[in-house]
Design an enzyme around this catalytic site. Sequence first.
Site, PDB file in Angstrom:
ATOM      1  N   HIS B  45      32.242   1.973  30.651  1.00  0.00           N
ATOM      2  CA  HIS B  45      31.449   2.044  31.880  1.00  0.00           C
ATOM      3  C   HIS B  45      32.284   2.563  33.042  1.00  0.00           C
ATOM      4  CE1 HIS B  45      28.967  -0.532  29.332  1.00  0.00           C
ATOM      5  NE2 HIS B  45      27.973   0.076  29.946  1.00  0.00           N
ATOM      6  N   VAL B 173      33.050 -13.828  33.362  1.00  0.00           N
ATOM      7  CA  VAL B 173      32.491 -13.681  32.026  1.00  0.00           C
ATOM      8  C   VAL B 173      31.358 -12.671  32.092  1.00  0.00           C
ATOM      9  CG1 VAL B 173      31.338 -14.879  30.140  1.00  0.00           C
ATOM     10  CG2 VAL B 173      33.147 -16.033  31.429  1.00  0.00           C
ATOM     11  N   ASP B 174      31.487 -11.601  31.348  1.00  0.00           N
ATOM     12  CA  ASP B 174      30.551 -10.472  31.406  1.00  0.00           C
ATOM     13  C   ASP B 174      30.046 -10.267  29.980  1.00  0.00           C
ATOM     14  OD1 ASP B 174      29.412  -7.933  31.418  1.00  0.00           O
ATOM     15  OD2 ASP B 174      31.106  -6.943  32.398  1.00  0.00           O
ATOM     16  N   TRP B 226      18.611 -15.924  17.244  1.00  0.00           N
ATOM     17  CA  TRP B 226      17.302 -16.073  17.895  1.00  0.00           C
ATOM     18  C   TRP B 226      17.444 -16.483  19.368  1.00  0.00           C
ATOM     19  CZ3 TRP B 226      19.006 -18.218  13.412  1.00  0.00           C
ATOM     20  CH2 TRP B 226      19.593 -19.487  13.502  1.00  0.00           C
ATOM     21  N   LYS B 227      18.623 -16.964  19.755  1.00  0.00           N
ATOM     22  CA  LYS B 227      18.777 -17.419  21.144  1.00  0.00           C
ATOM     23  C   LYS B 227      18.883 -16.244  22.129  1.00  0.00           C
ATOM     24  CE  LYS B 227      20.794 -21.934  20.091  1.00  0.00           C
ATOM     25  NZ  LYS B 227      21.855 -22.913  20.433  1.00  0.00           N
TER      26      LYS B 227
END
Lengths: 336, 336
Positions: B45, B173-174, B226-227
């Site tokens: 990025h 935290v990314d 699934w979370k």
Amino acid sequence: MKYIAYEETLRVTRAALLKAGFTPEKAERLSGVFCQNTLEGVSSHGLNRFPRFMSDVANHVVDVNAEPETVASLGGMEVWDGHQAAGPLVAEAAMARAIELAKTHGIACVSVRNSNHWQRAGRYGWQAVNAGMMGILWTNTCKNMPAWGAKDSKVGNNPFVLAVPRKNGPVVVDVSMSQFAYGRLEIASQNGQQMPVAAGFDENDQMTTDPAAVLKTRRPIPIGFWKGPAMSLALDMIAAGSSLGRTTNMIGGEGPCEVALSQVFIAINYAGLVCEEEAQKRFDDAVEALLASEPIDPEKPVRAPSGNIKKTVERNLKNGLPVNDKTWEKILELAQ
Amino acid sequence: MKYIAYEETLRVTRAALLKAGFTPEKAERLSGVFCQNTLEGVSSHGLNRFPRFMSDVANHVVDVNAEPETVASLGGMEVWDGHQAAGPLVAEAAMARAIELAKTHGIACVSVRNSNHWQRAGRYGWQAVNAGMMGILWTNTCKNMPAWGAKDSKVGNNPFVLAVPRKNGPVVVDVSMSQFAYGRLEIASQNGQQMPVAAGFDENDQMTTDPAAVLKTRRPIPIGFWKGPAMSLALDMIAAGSSLGRTTNMIGGEGPCEVALSQVFIAINYAGLVCEEEAQKRFDDAVEALLASEPIDPEKPVRAPSGNIKKTVERNLKNGLPVNDKTWEKILELAQ
């Protein structure tokens, strides 16, 4: 498994709470919390956990007389000290205050130190959406999950809730930072089942789907493998730092020391800033698009988060609330 | 791979941005964003994405003349319309405004509609911690991840940032809601490597660690299986709902349509409510306890999130910034 009528579970737990010294009003509210959590399908943090809560009361780590206190305030944010009152009561009061503050502040936060286990995290998300607010909330926990690449548990699984009000079915996402709750591993282990994906590490440091192996090592897999512990640390630091409460590191290991936790309750009053009707339309479209996903297994259509609560409630009201035999016996004893 | 001196990357990208019609001030800020992202180790990025950004400018989906506008305000919360200005400029301005509002409101939020890709999510978390604030922020994206049990992608990977100021090294935290970024899968595929854990589904709906198979199906594994999709949906709804912006469903599929996104920037002024020094002490203890974890592999000690940026910056300042040969050629062309 016993199936007990909802009203009966309320009556018995209320009696037990009164006997333990809670006021009638607190006993009423707390019995509602435990019974409703089971009613809505979250047995692990409902009646099945009631004896453990009562044991915390008996051991004076939950204080029946304590009331939360506001210790600092700035605009839309308050810091509370829970003084180790019953966790669900503190959590409900804190979420209610965040909702109230958000009415005039747009976004509001109550950060709480020295609260106790709030039982079912999602409950306070439902509280937000029922008031028409978006909710973001979480709690820290004891050390019950290893950092990535670690053998010993130094972080918590820190349940985290994102809640969005939707007239046609709110979206309340209640996730802990470990892939499976210990309670779920215990049930699978008892039934001799394997977990659908890796659940933790075995004694040889290998990932395993065997719940018994993970229950032995107490080393569950975090969500996102290395991502979960990082999120967990940050959530812990925000909760403990903004309330000047205990970090997971200060709370310590599993067991009776999981008390005096740090919790964050954020409410976002979106309808106070944008057109609620238009936002709701976008929510409906988003959820409907998700449900229209092409399923891998045609027999298993994609579900929306928290999509099945209504059916569960109807079934439990009709058939009675499922409670482990021994747990119900224990609850009856506590009420006598 | 080419290694280009930091100053040179700034000079060349600034020239390209000026040529594309940005004002000198915007060109200066934007060149800083792309070059610094690579400088700090987030090449995916940073400069490697610069040609794509310039192509969005050429195609008028990024408007060089647009400025974000405040469209609603209530206490500590504002809603902005980004008017499809350059995403990083809107994001920096929105985070700065949230930080400013949090000074008097304790917690503050700027919710933005119609912004564009902000490049590196963590950047705005660093912005918060550099101002002494905790930060919670996220963006929605195009449809690039399937719901659990689905074949087609209906949710976004919605990068999410939690940022905590720490004098001895902030915790930023990314995480995106997919286990691996597509960029990382591409690099592994080019190098013939397998991913360390399941990265997605193959054409037979089986989980696979083969990056090439996942790049083909475009079905990455969400964090927590699934979370992740559940969190993704809720983050999308909060961002789009609170800004009345586009949901992932409205943004659509991968490619040039990933524009006019919805983003949320929350700042928490913890030091305005509690003793900063005591909070910092708890942060240090928490991070040190994590780092003292017993490693599975004695050669691989446990790391803190965002622990290695300083070393990366030093190395890149010394050796030059790594840029793909063809990308650098393209950037040079854009500047001519």
